[in-house]
Design an enzyme around this catalytic site. Structure first.
Site, PDB file in Angstrom:
ATOM      1  N   ASP A 137      16.454 -35.553 -35.152  1.00 18.91           N
ATOM      2  CA  ASP A 137      16.047 -34.362 -35.766  1.00 18.91           C
ATOM      3  C   ASP A 137      15.687 -33.433 -34.488  1.00 18.91           C
ATOM      4  O   ASP A 137      15.824 -33.761 -33.512  1.00 18.91           O
ATOM      5  CB  ASP A 137      14.897 -34.177 -36.583  1.00 18.91           C
ATOM      6  CG  ASP A 137      13.669 -34.983 -35.772  1.00 18.91           C
ATOM      7  OD1 ASP A 137      13.347 -34.898 -34.553  1.00 18.91           O
ATOM      8  OD2 ASP A 137      12.808 -35.913 -36.535  1.00 18.91           O
TER       9      ASP A 137
ATOM     10  N   ASP B 184      13.344 -30.420 -32.764  1.00 19.35           N
ATOM     11  CA  ASP B 184      11.868 -29.733 -32.272  1.00 19.35           C
ATOM     12  C   ASP B 184      12.202 -28.471 -31.446  1.00 19.35           C
ATOM     13  O   ASP B 184      12.958 -28.671 -30.588  1.00 19.35           O
ATOM     14  CB  ASP B 184      11.066 -30.491 -31.686  1.00 19.35           C
ATOM     15  CG  ASP B 184      10.764 -31.770 -32.731  1.00 19.35           C
ATOM     16  OD1 ASP B 184      10.380 -31.781 -33.900  1.00 19.35           O
ATOM     17  OD2 ASP B 184      11.335 -33.069 -32.158  1.00 19.35           O
TER      18      ASP B 184
ATOM     19  N   ASP C  36       2.719 -35.521 -25.555  1.00 23.00           N
ATOM     20  CA  ASP C  36       2.333 -36.893 -25.330  1.00 23.00           C
ATOM     21  C   ASP C  36       2.855 -37.659 -24.083  1.00 23.00           C
ATOM     22  O   ASP C  36       2.150 -38.088 -23.067  1.00 23.00           O
ATOM     23  CB  ASP C  36       2.613 -37.760 -26.397  1.00 23.00           C
ATOM     24  CG  ASP C  36       3.842 -37.730 -27.363  1.00 23.00           C
ATOM     25  OD1 ASP C  36       4.832 -36.966 -26.490  1.00 23.00           O
ATOM     26  OD2 ASP C  36       4.116 -38.325 -28.404  1.00 23.00           O
TER      27      ASP C  36
HETATM   28  P1  ATP Z   1      11.620 -38.693 -32.732  1.00 16.93           P
HETATM   29  O1  ATP Z   1      13.086 -39.086 -32.476  1.00 16.93           O
HETATM   30  O2  ATP Z   1      11.099 -39.873 -33.597  1.00 16.93           O
HETATM   31  O3  ATP Z   1      11.673 -37.487 -33.699  1.00 16.93           O
HETATM   32  P2  ATP Z   1      10.161 -37.083 -31.044  1.00 16.93           P
HETATM   33  O4  ATP Z   1       9.404 -37.213 -29.879  1.00 16.93           O
HETATM   34  O5  ATP Z   1      10.825 -36.150 -31.293  1.00 16.93           O
HETATM   35  O6  ATP Z   1      10.733 -38.481 -31.645  1.00 16.93           O
HETATM   36  P3  ATP Z   1       8.375 -35.880 -33.249  1.00 16.93           P
HETATM   37  O7  ATP Z   1       7.395 -36.471 -34.067  1.00 16.93           O
HETATM   38  O8  ATP Z   1       9.517 -35.173 -33.797  1.00 16.93           O
HETATM   39  O9  ATP Z   1       8.836 -37.208 -32.060  1.00 16.93           O
HETATM   40  O10 ATP Z   1       7.821 -34.897 -32.268  1.00 16.93           O
HETATM   41  C1  ATP Z   1       8.287 -33.784 -31.426  1.00 16.93           C
HETATM   42  C2  ATP Z   1       7.396 -33.494 -29.888  1.00 16.93           C
HETATM   43  O11 ATP Z   1       6.188 -33.045 -30.276  1.00 16.93           O
HETATM   44  C3  ATP Z   1       7.406 -34.766 -29.169  1.00 16.93           C
HETATM   45  O12 ATP Z   1       8.371 -35.204 -28.507  1.00 16.93           O
HETATM   46  C4  ATP Z   1       6.160 -34.539 -28.597  1.00 16.93           C
HETATM   47  O13 ATP Z   1       6.651 -33.763 -27.242  1.00 16.93           O
HETATM   48  C5  ATP Z   1       5.188 -33.747 -29.316  1.00 16.93           C
HETATM   49  N1  ATP Z   1       4.396 -34.547 -30.038  1.00 16.93           N
HETATM   50  C6  ATP Z   1       4.415 -35.228 -31.305  1.00 16.93           C
HETATM   51  N2  ATP Z   1       3.539 -36.053 -31.734  1.00 16.93           N
HETATM   52  C7  ATP Z   1       2.612 -35.658 -30.502  1.00 16.93           C
HETATM   53  C8  ATP Z   1       1.273 -36.083 -30.263  1.00 16.93           C
HETATM   54  N3  ATP Z   1       0.610 -37.124 -31.453  1.00 16.93           N
HETATM   55  N4  ATP Z   1       0.632 -35.885 -29.410  1.00 16.93           N
HETATM   56  C9  ATP Z   1       1.262 -34.940 -28.324  1.00 16.93           C
HETATM   57  N5  ATP Z   1       2.438 -34.569 -28.529  1.00 16.93           N
HETATM   58  C10 ATP Z   1       3.116 -34.720 -29.583  1.00 16.93           C
HETATM   59 MG    MG Z   2      11.667 -35.182 -33.274  1.00 11.82          MG
END
Ligand code: ATP
Ligand code: MG
Length: 429
Positions: A54, A56, A133
């Site tokens: 996905d 962001d 994070d």
């Molecule tokens: P995925 O491939 O599972 O989507 P992702 O890293 O993109 O992995 P998301 O949940 O879509 O995960 O979150 C997008 C971004 O938001 C993360 O890459 C991180 O930078 C930030 N993020 C998400 N959750 C947290 C958290 N609990 N604390 C700090 N930053 C966060």
């Molecule tokens: Mg993501």
């Protein structure tokens, strides 16, 4: 923090994976003179040559300014406001740059344990990077310049395949203990290792998960079991003792019974294979597997205490208490609970009724027949059940494929009708 700006020749990012929807959103925001970047998993995964699941976006536009620009969008979340923009088939998550908290603000929004109750302070791109994070998740890609901005050493971390939390691990895990689960999930899915400093902290801070609301924990369980990497995720959760905080009964049985170990392992591996083959999976199935040994244990205790209790009542009680206990850590929503119960309840019917052709035919039309049969297969092949009846059901289904097909069609028609009714009701509102 030192700011690195990486040009296309330096970062070599594979941009083929980026969906037109996310590029259009960034373009709209930039045309309205806002800063906007692709951030998080999409940049990280593309640098690792993995197709992102996905997208962001991070921007300096506020949630209210964002929803004004996009017709199909809405603000979600309270602790952390996010805008969901629906474009074509995609849902893009857009967040406003987070800022750091002043000491005074922290007093208001942080518990004594360090948990942040609200994180809606807006700030600059640099501050936003620090609030993310892991360093690998804090890379910002600007499609119009084709450059990546890196404040936290994330590019280097990806080259070294390291997942390192930004800042002091203990402070960051206290602010949001779910970050420990994210570390484990990302390590299981990616060719990356949690760095030792971050890992050691997880080993001591895992009880902090008790402060996370049960509904949010359940969402995280879903991500862990539905992502196609549920087996390595489960093993890592167990190794770090995080499993004990999420699914205490499952952790207990997994670590104390080789039969349960075989049952879970096969279920997790099958589930990951289904995801890899683009077959549908339902979380209720794995949850039913995880909680089954506890239901059996409670059933045994109840029967011992009250030998006159009818078998159906004993099972109902055992199921009820198991689900209730689970709710203390992570609450299973009602829509999943009923399927879990049905899978369990059908087990005794599957093992009892195969001699009666008429009853067996009726069972074929049960909406949960297939899930319950798969569950029985799993129990027999892992040695959890020695009923050896699953093969009988396999051939019975083959002989009565017409009954299965008719029941399936009837359910599809019913669902269609329900969807129509729902649409009609919504139009009237
Ligand atoms: P995925 O491939 O599972 O989507 P992702 O890293 O993109 O992995 P998301 O949940 O879509 O995960 O979150 C997008 C971004 O938001 C993360 O890459 C991180 O930078 C930030 N993020 C998400 N959750 C947290 C958290 N609990 N604390 C700090 N930053 C966060
Ligand atoms: Mg993501």
């Amino acid at each position: 923090m030192t700011k690195l700006t990486l040009s296309a020749t330096q970062h070599n990012l594979n941009t083929n994976h980026f969906s037109p929807a996310v590029l259009e959103i960034i373009d709209t925001l930039q045309q309205h003179h806002y800063e906007a970047y692709i951030v998080g998993g999409a940049v990280r995964d593309s640098l690792l040559n993995i197709r992102p699941k996905d997208f962001d976006v991070a921007t300096n536009a506020t949630p209210e300014q964002i929803v004004r620009l996009f017709k199909r969008s809405k603000i979600i979340g309270r602790r952390f406001k996010i805008v969901h923009i629906y474009k074509r088939k995609d849902v893009i998550e857009v967040t406003t740059f987070r800022g750091s908290h002043t000491r005074k603000q922290l007093k208001r929004t942080q518990t004594d344990e360090g948990l942040l109750l609200s994180d809606n302070n807006y700030g600059s791109l640099e501050e936003d990077a620090q609030r993310r994070d892991f360093s690998a998740n804090a890379l910002y890609y600007n499609p119009s310049t084709n450059k990546i901005i890196d404040y936290c050493g994330g590019f280097d971390a990806i080259q070294h395949k390291t997942l390192a939390i930004i800042g002091d691990p203990e402070t960051r895990f206290r602010e949001d203990p779910v970050r420990m689960l994210r570390a484990v999930r990302l390590q299981a899915k990616l060719p990356m290792q949690i760095d030792n400093n971050t890992y050691q902290k997880i080993l001591t801070l895992q009880p902090l998960l008790q402060q996370v609301p049960p509904a949010r924990l359940f969402d995280e369980i879903l991500k862990l079991i539905m992502n196609g990497y549920s087996h390595p995720s489960f093993l890592a959760l167990n190794e770090t003792n995080l499993l004990n905080e999420l699914l205490p009964a499952a952790a207990h049985h997994f670590n104390n019974s080789s039969v349960t170990q075989a049952l879970y392992t096969q279920a997790l591996i099958n589930s990951d294979k289904r995801v890899a083959n683009h077959q549908p999976i339902t979380p209720s199935f794995l949850l039913a597997v995880f909680l089954w040994p506890e239901v059996q244990y409670k059933l045994g205790q109840l029967v011992q205490q009250n030998q006159h209790m009818p078998a159906q009542d004993a099972l109902s009680h055992a199921m009820h208490f198991t689900i209730e206990e689970q709710h203390a850590t992570s609450s299973i929503p009602k829509r999943f609970q009923s399927m879990i119960r049905e899978i369990w309840q059908l087990q005794s019917r599957l093992t009892r009724q195969h001699q009666h052709t008429k009853k067996a035919k009726t069972l074929l039309t049960h909406p949960r027949f297939r899930a319950a049969y798969d569950f029985l297969l799993l129990r027999e092949s892992s040695g959890e059940s020695d009923s050896n009846i699953a093969p009988w059901w396999t051939s019975f289904q083959a002989t009565h494929a017409d009954i299965l097909a008719a029941a399936k069609q009837e359910r599809a028609q019913l669902n269609q009708q329900r969807a129509k009714n729902r649409a009609r009701r919504n139009r009237k509102r």
